[in-house]
Design a protein around this motif. Sequence first.
Motif, PDB file in Angstrom:
ATOM      1  N   ARG A 149     139.734  61.547 -29.216  1.00 20.27           N
ATOM      2  CA  ARG A 149     138.482  62.187 -29.629  1.00 20.27           C
ATOM      3  C   ARG A 149     137.406  62.099 -28.559  1.00 20.27           C
ATOM      4  NH1 ARG A 149     134.911  60.572 -35.027  1.00 20.27           N
ATOM      5  NH2 ARG A 149     133.228  62.099 -34.683  1.00 20.27           N
ATOM      6  N   TYR A 150     137.336  60.955 -27.854  1.00 22.41           N
ATOM      7  CA  TYR A 150     136.213  60.712 -26.968  1.00 22.41           C
ATOM      8  C   TYR A 150     136.551  60.846 -25.483  1.00 22.41           C
ATOM      9  CZ  TYR A 150     133.996  58.965 -31.207  1.00 22.41           C
ATOM     10  OH  TYR A 150     133.473  58.862 -32.466  1.00 22.41           O
ATOM     11  N   SER A 151     137.725  61.371 -25.164  1.00 14.63           N
ATOM     12  CA  SER A 151     138.113  61.541 -23.765  1.00 14.63           C
ATOM     13  C   SER A 151     138.251  63.007 -23.374  1.00 14.63           C
ATOM     14  CB  SER A 151     139.445  60.810 -23.501  1.00 14.63           C
ATOM     15  OG  SER A 151     139.328  59.439 -23.783  1.00 14.63           O
ATOM     16  N   THR A 152     137.684  63.894 -24.152  1.00 17.55           N
ATOM     17  CA  THR A 152     137.781  65.321 -23.898  1.00 17.55           C
ATOM     18  C   THR A 152     136.983  65.692 -22.646  1.00 17.55           C
ATOM     19  OG1 THR A 152     135.924  65.667 -25.400  1.00 17.55           O
ATOM     20  CG2 THR A 152     138.145  65.915 -26.308  1.00 17.55           C
ATOM     21  N   PRO A 153     137.317  66.802 -22.002  1.00 14.73           N
ATOM     22  CA  PRO A 153     136.582  67.228 -20.795  1.00 14.73           C
ATOM     23  C   PRO A 153     135.077  67.293 -21.051  1.00 14.73           C
ATOM     24  CG  PRO A 153     138.542  68.558 -21.074  1.00 14.73           C
ATOM     25  CD  PRO A 153     138.435  67.714 -22.318  1.00 14.73           C
ATOM     26  N   GLU A 204     134.075  61.755 -17.579  1.00 15.34           N
ATOM     27  CA  GLU A 204     133.221  61.853 -16.396  1.00 15.34           C
ATOM     28  C   GLU A 204     133.097  60.532 -15.645  1.00 15.34           C
ATOM     29  OE1 GLU A 204     131.711  64.678 -15.221  1.00 15.34           O
ATOM     30  OE2 GLU A 204     132.905  65.730 -16.735  1.00 15.34           O
ATOM     31  N   ASN A 205     133.566  59.451 -16.234  1.00 11.12           N
ATOM     32  CA  ASN A 205     133.388  58.130 -15.618  1.00 11.12           C
ATOM     33  C   ASN A 205     134.712  57.410 -15.393  1.00 11.12           C
ATOM     34  OD1 ASN A 205     130.260  57.302 -15.521  1.00 11.12           O
ATOM     35  ND2 ASN A 205     130.610  58.642 -17.283  1.00 11.12           N
ATOM     36  N   GLY A 206     135.750  58.176 -15.034  1.00 13.34           N
ATOM     37  CA  GLY A 206     137.049  57.572 -14.770  1.00 13.34           C
ATOM     38  C   GLY A 206     137.014  56.489 -13.707  1.00 13.34           C
ATOM     39  N   PRO A 207     136.338  56.712 -12.556  1.00  7.65           N
ATOM     40  CA  PRO A 207     136.282  55.648 -11.541  1.00  7.65           C
ATOM     41  C   PRO A 207     135.622  54.380 -12.050  1.00  7.65           C
ATOM     42  CG  PRO A 207     135.699  57.763 -10.583  1.00  7.65           C
ATOM     43  CD  PRO A 207     135.781  57.976 -12.067  1.00  7.65           C
ATOM     44  N   LEU A 235     136.263  48.753 -13.933  1.00 12.84           N
ATOM     45  CA  LEU A 235     136.155  47.732 -14.969  1.00 12.84           C
ATOM     46  C   LEU A 235     137.514  47.130 -15.297  1.00 12.84           C
ATOM     47  CD1 LEU A 235     133.562  49.271 -17.459  1.00 12.84           C
ATOM     48  CD2 LEU A 235     133.269  47.216 -16.057  1.00 12.84           C
ATOM     49  N   ARG A 236     138.542  47.958 -15.357  1.00 11.56           N
ATOM     50  CA  ARG A 236     139.895  47.429 -15.597  1.00 11.56           C
ATOM     51  C   ARG A 236     140.265  46.428 -14.507  1.00 11.56           C
ATOM     52  NH1 ARG A 236     140.720  53.226 -16.589  1.00 11.56           N
ATOM     53  NH2 ARG A 236     140.968  53.560 -18.853  1.00 11.56           N
ATOM     54  N   ALA A 237     139.959  46.779 -13.264  1.00  8.08           N
ATOM     55  CA  ALA A 237     140.271  45.875 -12.151  1.00  8.08           C
ATOM     56  C   ALA A 237     139.473  44.581 -12.256  1.00  8.08           C
ATOM     57  CB  ALA A 237     139.992  46.576 -10.822  1.00  8.08           C
ATOM     58  N   GLU A 238     138.218  44.687 -12.681  1.00  3.04           N
ATOM     59  CA  GLU A 238     137.403  43.486 -12.868  1.00  3.04           C
ATOM     60  C   GLU A 238     138.014  42.566 -13.923  1.00  3.04           C
ATOM     61  OE1 GLU A 238     133.978  42.524 -11.490  1.00  3.04           O
ATOM     62  OE2 GLU A 238     135.255  43.528 -10.012  1.00  3.04           O
ATOM     63  N   LEU A 239     138.486  43.148 -15.023  1.00  2.31           N
ATOM     64  CA  LEU A 239     139.091  42.329 -16.075  1.00  2.31           C
ATOM     65  C   LEU A 239     140.397  41.708 -15.602  1.00  2.31           C
ATOM     66  CD1 LEU A 239     138.421  44.537 -19.244  1.00  2.31           C
ATOM     67  CD2 LEU A 239     137.159  42.527 -18.470  1.00  2.31           C
ATOM     68  N   VAL A 240     141.145  42.405 -14.765  1.00  3.51           N
ATOM     69  CA  VAL A 240     142.376  41.842 -14.209  1.00  3.51           C
ATOM     70  C   VAL A 240     142.050  40.645 -13.327  1.00  3.51           C
ATOM     71  CG1 VAL A 240     144.264  42.249 -12.589  1.00  3.51           C
ATOM     72  CG2 VAL A 240     143.747  43.945 -14.343  1.00  3.51           C
TER      73      VAL A 240
END
Length: 404
Positions: free
Chosen positions: A112-116, A122-125, A130-135
């Motif tokens: 629902r919330y990842s639509t174009p 718009e904030n994929g990077p 953030l994923r890398a920070e959590l890793v």
Amino acid sequence: MSDREISAAQARRIALAAQGFGRPRPADPGIRQLNSTIDRLGLLQLDSVNVFERSHYLPMFARIGAYDKADLDRLTFGRKSRFVEYWAHEAAIIPVETWPLYRWRMEANRARYSTPGSWVAENGPMLDWLRAELVSRGAVAASEIEHDTGKGEGGWWGWSEVKTGLEWLFRFGEAVSAGRSRFERRYALASEALPTAVFEREVPQAEAIRELLRLSARAHGIGTLSDLADYYRIKNEPARAAVNDLVDAGELVLVTVRGWNRPAFLHREARIPRRIDATALLSPFDPVVWERARAERMFGFHYRIEIYTPAHKRVFGYYTLPLLIDDRLAGRVDLKNDRQNRVLRVQSAWTEPDAPPATAARLAILLRETASWQGLERIEVVARGDLSPALAAELGVQALPMAE
């Protein structure tokens, strides 16, 4: 339709017993009682309002009495907690083993919330960072990442983006809560923080919804389809299919409750006590009252939170708590915890039409227990509401004039 009929009074007692009321309070409530109470409820709703006490502490006090809040903090937010958070009813503490039951909701949120054009798209990077920070860092709060971005580590992102991004990862099930510090949530990757068996468990949507409705029915004792569906925010159609399955399996019994004007479902293990002995103040986010239509149908109690109502338009007060006496909602009390002066302030107190004669006396006893639990030294009563004069008399204090 069922040929079994339940009276409205019986329905109230069934519901309250299912929620843990009417049982003798333990003399020294601790971790065991807290654990069993959360398991009975299935969740504890979280809310940031702290004018009296944070919401998730109150259902425990209402059911088991004065406990050590540090015990609940350790149990729910500690390093080895068997609880996590997710959007269950609203933001809530849930047993970790139930986390996979929400995976379909996580996937629906992502779709629902990842639509174009969406913030997520718009904030994929930002999300990858953030994923890398959590890793690399493990469990971390948004403020900690924001503090470091100010030192130049990904510094083009500020707090609002960091917090927003972490919340989306949380909604999508990529991140989970890993405790709280001063009520600020810490985030960790679900794959790292959850037990492997929990993280890897896949539950088909229909099966997950059926299990959530089973948990809801046990916590309700008795309820309509909309009651049972609302507990975990399930839409009526999938909830109806799940309830029908539970009826076919004999776990729920279709009944008629006098005055409800709609079918009801009784859990097969529900107790029907002859009476409920209880005196308790309920959080606005307590399961007994959070579904306002159910509270009105079951107790004749019209309830709205007036936090966002302009002061001059409030009827009962800023943060009124429903007062449960036995099997009735007998009044409402607007409480404020004046921590600096160590005062529990009753800003208004009101009775309902069927409040028992001893309402003021029983509330006074409860407020003394409440003040002691909160570490407060005295109670003040403002002369607002029809219950205030009698309550002040029972407490042996002079009612204070209302502020201009």
